[in-house]
Design a protein around this motif. Structure first.
Motif, PDB file in Angstrom:
ATOM      1  N   PHE A  29       0.826  -1.207   0.000  1.00  0.00           N
ATOM      2  CA  PHE A  29       0.000   0.000   0.000  1.00  0.00           C
ATOM      3  C   PHE A  29       0.862   1.260   0.000  1.00  0.00           C
ATOM      4  CE2 PHE A  29      -2.496   3.209   2.385  1.00  0.00           C
ATOM      5  CZ  PHE A  29      -3.585   3.299   1.528  1.00  0.00           C
ATOM      6  N   GLN A  30       0.631   2.166  -0.969  1.00  0.00           N
ATOM      7  CA  GLN A  30       1.482   3.349  -1.125  1.00  0.00           C
ATOM      8  C   GLN A  30       0.705   4.658  -1.146  1.00  0.00           C
ATOM      9  OE1 GLN A  30       4.393   2.965  -4.369  1.00  0.00           O
ATOM     10  NE2 GLN A  30       4.050   0.754  -4.370  1.00  0.00           N
ATOM     11  N   LYS A  31      -0.591   4.631  -0.914  1.00  0.00           N
ATOM     12  CA  LYS A  31      -1.364   5.870  -0.951  1.00  0.00           C
ATOM     13  C   LYS A  31      -1.149   6.676   0.334  1.00  0.00           C
ATOM     14  CE  LYS A  31      -5.189   3.862  -3.630  1.00  0.00           C
ATOM     15  NZ  LYS A  31      -6.625   3.519  -3.599  1.00  0.00           N
ATOM     16  N   PRO A  32      -1.337   8.003   0.258  1.00  0.00           N
ATOM     17  CA  PRO A  32      -1.308   8.780   1.500  1.00  0.00           C
ATOM     18  C   PRO A  32      -2.456   8.383   2.422  1.00  0.00           C
ATOM     19  CG  PRO A  32      -1.576  10.214  -0.442  1.00  0.00           C
ATOM     20  CD  PRO A  32      -1.575   8.814  -0.917  1.00  0.00           C
ATOM     21  N   LEU A  33      -2.149   8.088   3.674  1.00  0.00           N
ATOM     22  CA  LEU A  33      -3.155   7.681   4.657  1.00  0.00           C
ATOM     23  C   LEU A  33      -2.821   8.336   5.989  1.00  0.00           C
ATOM     24  CD1 LEU A  33      -5.576   5.874   5.484  1.00  0.00           C
ATOM     25  CD2 LEU A  33      -3.911   4.083   6.031  1.00  0.00           C
ATOM     26  N   PHE A  34      -3.756   9.131   6.497  1.00  0.00           N
ATOM     27  CA  PHE A  34      -3.570   9.818   7.771  1.00  0.00           C
ATOM     28  C   PHE A  34      -4.559   9.241   8.783  1.00  0.00           C
ATOM     29  CE2 PHE A  34      -2.671  12.963   4.376  1.00  0.00           C
ATOM     30  CZ  PHE A  34      -1.312  13.086   4.576  1.00  0.00           C
ATOM     31  N   VAL A  35      -4.062   8.774   9.920  1.00  0.00           N
ATOM     32  CA  VAL A  35      -4.898   8.173  10.956  1.00  0.00           C
ATOM     33  C   VAL A  35      -4.720   8.952  12.254  1.00  0.00           C
ATOM     34  CG1 VAL A  35      -5.448   6.081  12.236  1.00  0.00           C
ATOM     35  CG2 VAL A  35      -4.639   5.911   9.870  1.00  0.00           C
ATOM     36  N   LEU A  36      -5.831   9.400  12.829  1.00  0.00           N
ATOM     37  CA  LEU A  36      -5.798  10.182  14.060  1.00  0.00           C
ATOM     38  C   LEU A  36      -6.693   9.537  15.110  1.00  0.00           C
ATOM     39  CD1 LEU A  36      -6.140  13.717  12.459  1.00  0.00           C
ATOM     40  CD2 LEU A  36      -4.096  12.817  13.571  1.00  0.00           C
ATOM     41  N   GLU A  37      -6.180   9.393  16.337  1.00  0.00           N
ATOM     42  CA  GLU A  37      -6.974   8.873  17.452  1.00  0.00           C
ATOM     43  C   GLU A  37      -7.278  10.007  18.417  1.00  0.00           C
ATOM     44  OE1 GLU A  37      -6.140   4.116  17.715  1.00  0.00           O
ATOM     45  OE2 GLU A  37      -5.701   5.375  19.451  1.00  0.00           O
ATOM     46  N   GLN A  38      -8.542  10.282  18.623  1.00  0.00           N
ATOM     47  CA  GLN A  38      -8.935  11.428  19.437  1.00  0.00           C
ATOM     48  C   GLN A  38      -8.447  11.310  20.874  1.00  0.00           C
ATOM     49  OE1 GLN A  38     -13.104  12.346  19.266  1.00  0.00           O
ATOM     50  NE2 GLN A  38     -12.868  14.286  20.353  1.00  0.00           N
ATOM     51  N   GLN A  39      -8.469  10.100  21.422  1.00  0.00           N
ATOM     52  CA  GLN A  39      -8.054   9.937  22.822  1.00  0.00           C
ATOM     53  C   GLN A  39      -6.549  10.156  23.011  1.00  0.00           C
ATOM     54  OE1 GLN A  39      -9.675   6.058  23.626  1.00  0.00           O
ATOM     55  NE2 GLN A  39     -11.692   6.857  24.203  1.00  0.00           N
ATOM     56  N   LYS A  40      -5.794  10.100  21.920  1.00  0.00           N
ATOM     57  CA  LYS A  40      -4.359  10.412  21.979  1.00  0.00           C
ATOM     58  C   LYS A  40      -4.109  11.882  21.667  1.00  0.00           C
ATOM     59  CE  LYS A  40      -2.560   5.819  20.742  1.00  0.00           C
ATOM     60  NZ  LYS A  40      -1.788   5.046  19.718  1.00  0.00           N
ATOM     61  N   VAL A  41      -4.849  12.424  20.698  1.00  0.00           N
ATOM     62  CA  VAL A  41      -4.632  13.806  20.271  1.00  0.00           C
ATOM     63  C   VAL A  41      -5.080  14.792  21.337  1.00  0.00           C
ATOM     64  CG1 VAL A  41      -5.280  15.552  18.561  1.00  0.00           C
ATOM     65  CG2 VAL A  41      -4.776  13.217  17.830  1.00  0.00           C
ATOM     66  N   GLY A  42      -6.250  14.531  21.936  1.00  0.00           N
ATOM     67  CA  GLY A  42      -6.741  15.418  22.996  1.00  0.00           C
ATOM     68  C   GLY A  42      -8.004  16.145  22.598  1.00  0.00           C
ATOM     69  N   THR A  43      -7.949  17.461  22.470  1.00  0.00           N
ATOM     70  CA  THR A  43      -9.154  18.254  22.253  1.00  0.00           C
ATOM     71  C   THR A  43      -9.700  18.103  20.844  1.00  0.00           C
ATOM     72  OG1 THR A  43      -7.960  20.217  21.474  1.00  0.00           O
ATOM     73  CG2 THR A  43      -8.286  19.983  23.862  1.00  0.00           C
ATOM     74  N   GLU A  44     -10.994  18.424  20.712  1.00  0.00           N
ATOM     75  CA  GLU A  44     -11.603  18.407  19.389  1.00  0.00           C
ATOM     76  C   GLU A  44     -10.893  19.375  18.451  1.00  0.00           C
ATOM     77  OE1 GLU A  44     -15.238  20.700  17.598  1.00  0.00           O
ATOM     78  OE2 GLU A  44     -16.017  19.079  18.869  1.00  0.00           O
TER      79      GLU A  44
ATOM     80  N   ALA B  94      -7.795  20.352  18.432  1.00  0.00           N
ATOM     81  CA  ALA B  94      -6.513  19.799  17.984  1.00  0.00           C
ATOM     82  C   ALA B  94      -6.736  18.709  16.938  1.00  0.00           C
ATOM     83  CB  ALA B  94      -5.740  19.246  19.180  1.00  0.00           C
ATOM     84  N   LEU B  95      -7.745  17.863  17.175  1.00  0.00           N
ATOM     85  CA  LEU B  95      -8.041  16.781  16.235  1.00  0.00           C
ATOM     86  C   LEU B  95      -8.456  17.331  14.883  1.00  0.00           C
ATOM     87  CD1 LEU B  95      -8.562  13.602  15.979  1.00  0.00           C
ATOM     88  CD2 LEU B  95     -10.961  14.197  16.334  1.00  0.00           C
ATOM     89  N   VAL B  96      -9.428  18.233  14.882  1.00  0.00           N
ATOM     90  CA  VAL B  96      -9.958  18.758  13.622  1.00  0.00           C
ATOM     91  C   VAL B  96      -8.905  19.570  12.881  1.00  0.00           C
ATOM     92  CG1 VAL B  96     -11.688  20.289  12.611  1.00  0.00           C
ATOM     93  CG2 VAL B  96     -12.345  18.691  14.415  1.00  0.00           C
ATOM     94  N   SER B  97      -8.161  20.389  13.591  1.00  0.00           N
ATOM     95  CA  SER B  97      -7.136  21.207  12.939  1.00  0.00           C
ATOM     96  C   SER B  97      -6.059  20.337  12.292  1.00  0.00           C
ATOM     97  CB  SER B  97      -6.498  22.161  13.952  1.00  0.00           C
ATOM     98  OG  SER B  97      -7.436  23.095  14.421  1.00  0.00           O
ATOM     99  N   THR B  98      -5.636  19.299  12.997  1.00  0.00           N
ATOM    100  CA  THR B  98      -4.643  18.379  12.418  1.00  0.00           C
ATOM    101  C   THR B  98      -5.210  17.663  11.209  1.00  0.00           C
ATOM    102  OG1 THR B  98      -3.676  18.040  14.607  1.00  0.00           O
ATOM    103  CG2 THR B  98      -3.105  16.439  12.908  1.00  0.00           C
ATOM    104  N   ALA B  99      -6.457  17.181  11.327  1.00  0.00           N
ATOM    105  CA  ALA B  99      -7.096  16.479  10.207  1.00  0.00           C
ATOM    106  C   ALA B  99      -7.248  17.402   8.994  1.00  0.00           C
ATOM    107  CB  ALA B  99      -8.456  15.941  10.632  1.00  0.00           C
ATOM    108  N   LEU B 100      -7.562  18.673   9.237  1.00  0.00           N
ATOM    109  CA  LEU B 100      -7.683  19.628   8.135  1.00  0.00           C
ATOM    110  C   LEU B 100      -6.353  19.795   7.408  1.00  0.00           C
ATOM    111  CD1 LEU B 100      -9.953  22.471   9.575  1.00  0.00           C
ATOM    112  CD2 LEU B 100     -10.405  21.094   7.538  1.00  0.00           C
ATOM    113  N   ARG B 101      -5.278  19.979   8.153  1.00  0.00           N
ATOM    114  CA  ARG B 101      -3.971  20.160   7.523  1.00  0.00           C
ATOM    115  C   ARG B 101      -3.563  18.925   6.727  1.00  0.00           C
ATOM    116  NH1 ARG B 101      -2.705  22.115  12.667  1.00  0.00           N
ATOM    117  NH2 ARG B 101      -1.498  20.223  13.125  1.00  0.00           N
ATOM    118  N   GLN B 102      -3.756  17.760   7.327  1.00  0.00           N
ATOM    119  CA  GLN B 102      -3.353  16.527   6.648  1.00  0.00           C
ATOM    120  C   GLN B 102      -4.195  16.281   5.402  1.00  0.00           C
ATOM    121  OE1 GLN B 102      -3.637  13.641   9.834  1.00  0.00           O
ATOM    122  NE2 GLN B 102      -1.538  14.007  10.512  1.00  0.00           N
TER     123      GLN B 102
END
Length: 549
Positions: free
Chosen positions: A264-279, A281-289
């Motif tokens: 598998f070589q496609k770009p894949l971004f995985v975020l876990e909310q319980q590790k990232v913390g606040t909503e 932080a999660l949404v902002s990181t997901a937006l950038r990625q």
């Protein structure tokens, strides 16, 4: 020339009314004449001979029911006088001699698709944003609100101007009767901003109600389905949101991705909310990625690909009494053409193969393929009976109203989408298609669950036949709507892409309609927009392995 009735198979003892037949209408086929003893609505069946209680009713050359009450020659078959019945099936002769259709008109043809590292070719180029568990659905929706409009992917029309006009009428003192009779001429706001990423067809935000609770097999199947979408050739990459504590773990998803695409070589971004913390932080990181992923996806461009790279999903929904004699056999010819050209097709909806099992067994390439089909069919049927249901309960009120009065009758017509080529593989949900030819996929008959599954198994285009009309679409694969009758195509032109009512009207043959469908599939695979995509119809329902007909 349009006939009044049709006899589908020489062994049949019923006729299909192609138009409304008043009482006393003489009709016949191959020299056998009967007179209607009552009004026969179009799409319904009339007896070609007197039928007594217990007599078999044959359509498409197979048993589709037994008589529960006597019907004279020329009488109407109804749910009151016929009951569902099918023949038993057993190991048969595997028919490996297949008469391929003439494909000379399509040899050398190509479509313009997106070539992926695993060798597959997409007919579209989407970015996915997916939750591993329903707890993340709200965050998915927040991301959608943040991205869709500003990037130029808003597709739904707004009816707000019409609401404003209605408010104005009320404020002007108009009565309820005036409001109901109002002719709203307001132009709908369907304008779109230019796409920031012109080579990306869209961002698809998939929400679902799974990932936790239920049984662990549900989580495994969900991860398999999501992996099928992430590795799908119509997908450039994905953003995945996980809560962290759910049954559908990130590791489970990664294992399912590796099963389908070990490199598998496609770009894949995985975020876990319980590790990232606040909503935030999660949404902002997901937006950038996601934005960065879209920049990568936009570098992809369409390139010529052989028709053997097409994987065609075969689906029907809102079927009527004409589906099995126009749209479905036309699609069946398309299927045979594509198989002869080295492509793949997927026939699903196992409850709608009830009664044609012996034909499927006989068409299987070997004993193991046939045995897997029969074991999956038996297990599915037994699970339905165990909860007080059964395949016989499959036809919907709309099916029955328009002439499909037993499940076996509906199934015999639905199975014609699969043409006549050999069955090369039988897959259990949500396995991936890996062989060219006709593949069977165990799914429910439910339109959206089945279409969702076919795409997860690799279909990069879906052809969807309908006699009653349905707007069903899919997030990442174009779903081509094919009408079984001309009246539907004229009544709902906004959702119908092709009309095969021309076969009923005597304007073209099944073979001509099948070739026309393949021509259209090639155009769609090259980027032609279908009605479901144009309307933003992105239905997605994973199948929990309970009973769903």
């Amino acid at each position: 020339m349009k006939h009044l009735v049709a006899k589908i198979h020489p062994a049949d003892n019923v006729l299909v009314a192609l138009t409304d037949l008043p009482i006393g209408t003489p009709v016949g086929w191959d020299g056998v004449m009967v007179t209607t003893t009552e009004r026969i609505p179009a799409k319904h069946k009339l007896a070609l001979q007197p039928l007594a209680v217990g007599d078999e009713v044959t359509m498409y050359g197979v048993l589709v029911g037994r008589m529960a009450a006597p019907v004279p020659a020329g009488g109407l078959l109804t749910t009151g006088n016929i009951k569902h019945a099918t023949n038993a099936y057993q190991e048969g002769q595997h028919r490996l001699q297949w008469q391929q259709p003439d494909v000379s008109r399509f040899v050398g043809r190509t479509f313009l698709g997106y070539h992926r590292p695993d060798g597959r070719v997409g007919t579209a180029n989407y970015w996915l944003v997916i939750p591993l568990v329903f707890c993340e659905n709200r965050n998915i929706q927040v991301l959608e609100e943040a991205l869709v409009n500003d990037l130029g992917y808003a597709r739904r029309k707004s009816y707000q101007p019409q609401t404003q006009e209605l408010i104005s009428l009320m404020q002007a003192g108009k009565s309820v009767e005036d409001i109901l009779a109002a002719d709203l001429h307001t132009e709908l706001d369907g304008r779109e901003k230019p796409r920031l990423f012109p080579n990306v067809d869209g961002i698809r935000f998939l929400t679902h109600e799974g990932g936790c609770g239920g049984i662990r097999q549900d989580a495994q199947a969900l991860c398999g389905l999501l992996a099928g979408y992430i590795t799908h050739p119509n997908v450039a990459g994905a953003t995945v949101l996980s809560l962290g504590c759910q049954n559908a773990q990130v590791s489970m998803l990664q294992d399912e991705i590796a099963k389908r695409d070990p490199n598998f070589q496609k770009p894949l971004f995985v975020l876990e909310q319980q590790k990232v913390g606040t909503e935030e932080a999660l949404v902002s990181t997901a937006l950038r990625q996601t934005f960065a992923g879209l920049m990568q996806a936009n570098a992809q461009q369409r390139q010529p690909a052989p028709l053997s790279k097409l994987c065609l999903g075969l689906e029907c929904g809102g079927s009527d009494g004409f589906s099995g004699i126009s749209a479905n056999p036309a699609v069946g010819h398309t299927s045979d053409l594509l198989v002869a050209l080295g492509g793949s097709v997927i026939l699903a909806e196992f409850p709608e193969l009830c009664g044609v099992e012996q034909e499927i067994v006989n068409r299987s390439v070997n004993h193991d393929t046939a045995q897997r089909f029969t074991s999956l069919m038996k297990a599915y049927g037994d699970s339905a009976v165990a909860v007080g249901s059964g395949f016989d309960m499959n036809p919907s009120p709309g099916n029955i109203r328009d002439g499909l009065i037993t499940d076996a009758m509906k199934s015999a017509g639905a199975a014609r989408k699969g043409g006549s080529s050999p069955v090369v593989a039988v897959l259990d949900y949500p396995e991936l298609v890996t062989q060219p030819g006709l593949n069977l996929l165990c799914t429910p008959g439910n339109d959206v669950e089945s279409t969702t599954a076919e795409v997860g198994s690799g279909a990069n285009v879906v052809v969807f036949t309908t006699g009653l009309g349905t707007p069903t679409g899919n997030p990442i694969a174009p779903v081509i709507k094919i009408s079984s009758n001309t009246k539907l195509a004229q009544r709902m032109p906004d959702i119908i892409d092709l009309n095969t009512g021309t076969v009923i009207d005597g304007e073209e043959t099944i073979e001509q309609a099948g070739e026309r469908i393949l021509d259209y599939v090639i155009q769609v695979a090259s980027g032609l927009e279908v009605s479901a995509v144009r309307h933003g119809q992105t239905d997605f329902i994973p199948w929990k392995r309970g009973v769903s007909l």
